[in-house]
Scaffold this motif. Structure first.
Motif, PDB file in Angstrom:
ATOM      1  N   GLY A 150       1.967  -0.785  -1.873  1.00 49.24           N
ATOM      2  CA  GLY A 150       2.149  -0.641  -0.430  1.00 49.24           C
ATOM      3  C   GLY A 150       0.904  -0.078   0.224  1.00 49.24           C
ATOM      4  O   GLY A 150       0.457  -0.563   1.267  1.00 49.24           O
ATOM      5  N   GLU A 151       0.316   0.938  -0.396  1.00 52.72           N
ATOM      6  CA  GLU A 151      -0.922   1.524   0.117  1.00 52.72           C
ATOM      7  C   GLU A 151      -2.047   0.486   0.124  1.00 52.72           C
ATOM      8  O   GLU A 151      -2.777   0.349   1.103  1.00 52.72           O
ATOM      9  CB  GLU A 151      -1.317   2.728  -0.738  1.00 52.72           C
ATOM     10  CG  GLU A 151      -2.577   3.418  -0.276  1.00 52.72           C
ATOM     11  CD  GLU A 151      -2.941   4.589  -1.176  1.00 52.72           C
ATOM     12  OE1 GLU A 151      -4.138   4.725  -1.479  1.00 52.72           O
ATOM     13  OE2 GLU A 151      -2.038   5.350  -1.582  1.00 52.72           O
ATOM     14  N   GLY A 154      -1.259  -2.101   2.883  1.00 57.72           N
ATOM     15  CA  GLY A 154      -0.993  -1.612   4.227  1.00 57.72           C
ATOM     16  C   GLY A 154       0.460  -1.779   4.654  1.00 57.72           C
ATOM     17  O   GLY A 154       0.750  -1.979   5.830  1.00 57.72           O
ATOM     18  N   GLU A 155       1.367  -1.700   3.689  1.00 60.42           N
ATOM     19  CA  GLU A 155       2.808  -1.833   3.954  1.00 60.42           C
ATOM     20  C   GLU A 155       3.532  -0.595   3.423  1.00 60.42           C
ATOM     21  O   GLU A 155       3.114  -0.006   2.428  1.00 60.42           O
ATOM     22  CB  GLU A 155       3.392  -3.041   3.211  1.00 60.42           C
ATOM     23  CG  GLU A 155       3.032  -4.376   3.781  1.00 60.42           C
ATOM     24  CD  GLU A 155       3.943  -4.819   4.911  1.00 60.42           C
ATOM     25  OE1 GLU A 155       4.847  -4.058   5.309  1.00 60.42           O
ATOM     26  OE2 GLU A 155       3.731  -5.918   5.398  1.00 60.42           O
ATOM     27  N   ARG A 156       4.621  -0.245   4.085  1.00 61.85           N
ATOM     28  CA  ARG A 156       5.476   0.789   3.498  1.00 61.85           C
ATOM     29  C   ARG A 156       6.097   0.208   2.227  1.00 61.85           C
ATOM     30  O   ARG A 156       6.441  -0.981   2.192  1.00 61.85           O
ATOM     31  CB  ARG A 156       6.577   1.185   4.475  1.00 61.85           C
ATOM     32  CG  ARG A 156       6.042   1.943   5.657  1.00 61.85           C
ATOM     33  CD  ARG A 156       7.104   2.569   6.536  1.00 61.85           C
ATOM     34  NE  ARG A 156       8.482   2.388   6.119  1.00 61.85           N
ATOM     35  CZ  ARG A 156       9.494   2.253   6.970  1.00 61.85           C
ATOM     36  NH1 ARG A 156       9.287   2.246   8.268  1.00 61.85           N
ATOM     37  NH2 ARG A 156      10.720   2.114   6.518  1.00 61.85           N
ATOM     38  N   THR A 194       5.295  -3.992 -12.101  1.00 60.12           N
ATOM     39  CA  THR A 194       6.265  -3.066 -11.520  1.00 60.12           C
ATOM     40  C   THR A 194       5.965  -1.621 -11.891  1.00 60.12           C
ATOM     41  O   THR A 194       6.131  -0.718 -11.061  1.00 60.12           O
ATOM     42  CB  THR A 194       7.690  -3.451 -11.959  1.00 60.12           C
ATOM     43  OG1 THR A 194       7.936  -4.815 -11.583  1.00 60.12           O
ATOM     44  CG2 THR A 194       8.736  -2.554 -11.322  1.00 60.12           C
ATOM     45  N   ALA A 195       5.496  -1.383 -13.102  1.00 64.00           N
ATOM     46  CA  ALA A 195       5.232  -0.021 -13.565  1.00 64.00           C
ATOM     47  C   ALA A 195       4.187   0.696 -12.715  1.00 64.00           C
ATOM     48  O   ALA A 195       4.181   1.928 -12.638  1.00 64.00           O
ATOM     49  CB  ALA A 195       4.799  -0.039 -15.030  1.00 64.00           C
ATOM     50  N   VAL A 196       3.316  -0.048 -12.062  1.00 64.69           N
ATOM     51  CA  VAL A 196       2.305   0.556 -11.183  1.00 64.69           C
ATOM     52  C   VAL A 196       2.978   1.220  -9.992  1.00 64.69           C
ATOM     53  O   VAL A 196       2.532   2.265  -9.514  1.00 64.69           O
ATOM     54  CB  VAL A 196       1.281  -0.506 -10.717  1.00 64.69           C
ATOM     55  CG1 VAL A 196       0.370   0.037  -9.650  1.00 64.69           C
ATOM     56  CG2 VAL A 196       0.490  -1.036 -11.905  1.00 64.69           C
ATOM     57  N   GLY A 197       4.048   0.608  -9.513  1.00 65.67           N
ATOM     58  CA  GLY A 197       4.834   1.199  -8.442  1.00 65.67           C
ATOM     59  C   GLY A 197       4.600   0.591  -7.077  1.00 65.67           C
ATOM     60  O   GLY A 197       3.485   0.188  -6.734  1.00 65.67           O
ATOM     61  N   VAL A 243      -6.945  -3.442  -7.530  1.00 62.01           N
ATOM     62  CA  VAL A 243      -6.011  -4.092  -8.458  1.00 62.01           C
ATOM     63  C   VAL A 243      -6.464  -3.845  -9.891  1.00 62.01           C
ATOM     64  O   VAL A 243      -5.655  -3.515 -10.762  1.00 62.01           O
ATOM     65  CB  VAL A 243      -5.891  -5.605  -8.167  1.00 62.01           C
ATOM     66  CG1 VAL A 243      -5.154  -6.327  -9.288  1.00 62.01           C
ATOM     67  CG2 VAL A 243      -5.177  -5.836  -6.841  1.00 62.01           C
ATOM     68  N   ARG A 244      -7.760  -3.959 -10.154  1.00 59.66           N
ATOM     69  CA  ARG A 244      -8.280  -3.704 -11.502  1.00 59.66           C
ATOM     70  C   ARG A 244      -8.020  -2.258 -11.908  1.00 59.66           C
ATOM     71  O   ARG A 244      -7.604  -1.979 -13.033  1.00 59.66           O
ATOM     72  CB  ARG A 244      -9.775  -4.012 -11.581  1.00 59.66           C
ATOM     73  CG  ARG A 244     -10.321  -3.962 -13.020  1.00 59.66           C
ATOM     74  CD  ARG A 244     -11.834  -3.989 -13.078  1.00 59.66           C
ATOM     75  NE  ARG A 244     -12.443  -2.856 -12.398  1.00 59.66           N
ATOM     76  CZ  ARG A 244     -12.445  -1.606 -12.874  1.00 59.66           C
ATOM     77  NH1 ARG A 244     -11.857  -1.315 -14.008  1.00 59.66           N
ATOM     78  NH2 ARG A 244     -13.025  -0.637 -12.190  1.00 59.66           N
ATOM     79  N   GLN A 245      -8.246  -1.322 -10.997  1.00 60.20           N
ATOM     80  CA  GLN A 245      -8.005   0.097 -11.304  1.00 60.20           C
ATOM     81  C   GLN A 245      -6.536   0.368 -11.600  1.00 60.20           C
ATOM     82  O   GLN A 245      -6.203   1.125 -12.513  1.00 60.20           O
ATOM     83  CB  GLN A 245      -8.455   0.980 -10.135  1.00 60.20           C
ATOM     84  CG  GLN A 245      -9.944   1.006  -9.931  1.00 60.20           C
ATOM     85  CD  GLN A 245     -10.328   1.686  -8.614  1.00 60.20           C
ATOM     86  OE1 GLN A 245      -9.484   1.991  -7.770  1.00 60.20           O
ATOM     87  NE2 GLN A 245     -11.620   1.908  -8.445  1.00 60.20           N
TER      88      GLN A 245
END
Length: 78
Positions: free
Chosen positions: A32-33, A36-38, A24-27, A56-58
């Motif tokens: 979404g980016e 490809g989703e808002r 969750t902390a990633v945001g 995902v790793r980054q």
């Protein structure tokens, strides 16, 4: 709406999670980016594939072992 973002790992061909990591902390905007989703439309279960693995790793520091596991982002209301 508060959104929790668990990244769920399953052994191939298994129905129960092997591990669940709260990312969750990633945001929601970053995921979404990636997907490809808002961010406010992250309501489905999203399979994470090789095309997502490096980002995902980054974002999370988690290396996806796609030979052994299936990974999903499973957003849920908090």
């Amino acid at each position: 709406m508060e959104l929790r973002l668990p990244l769920v790992r399953y052994l191939k061909d298994e129905d129960w999670p092997d591990s669940i990591t709260d990312v969750t902390a990633v945001g929601a905007a970053a995921f979404g980016e990636l997907l490809g989703e808002r961010p406010d439309h992250l309501v489905h279960v999203y399979p994470l594939t090789q095309e997502h693995a490096e980002r995902v790793r980054q974002l999370t520091g988690i290396t996806l072992d796609l030979e052994k596991y299936d990974y999903f982002l499973e957003p849920e209301s908090a």
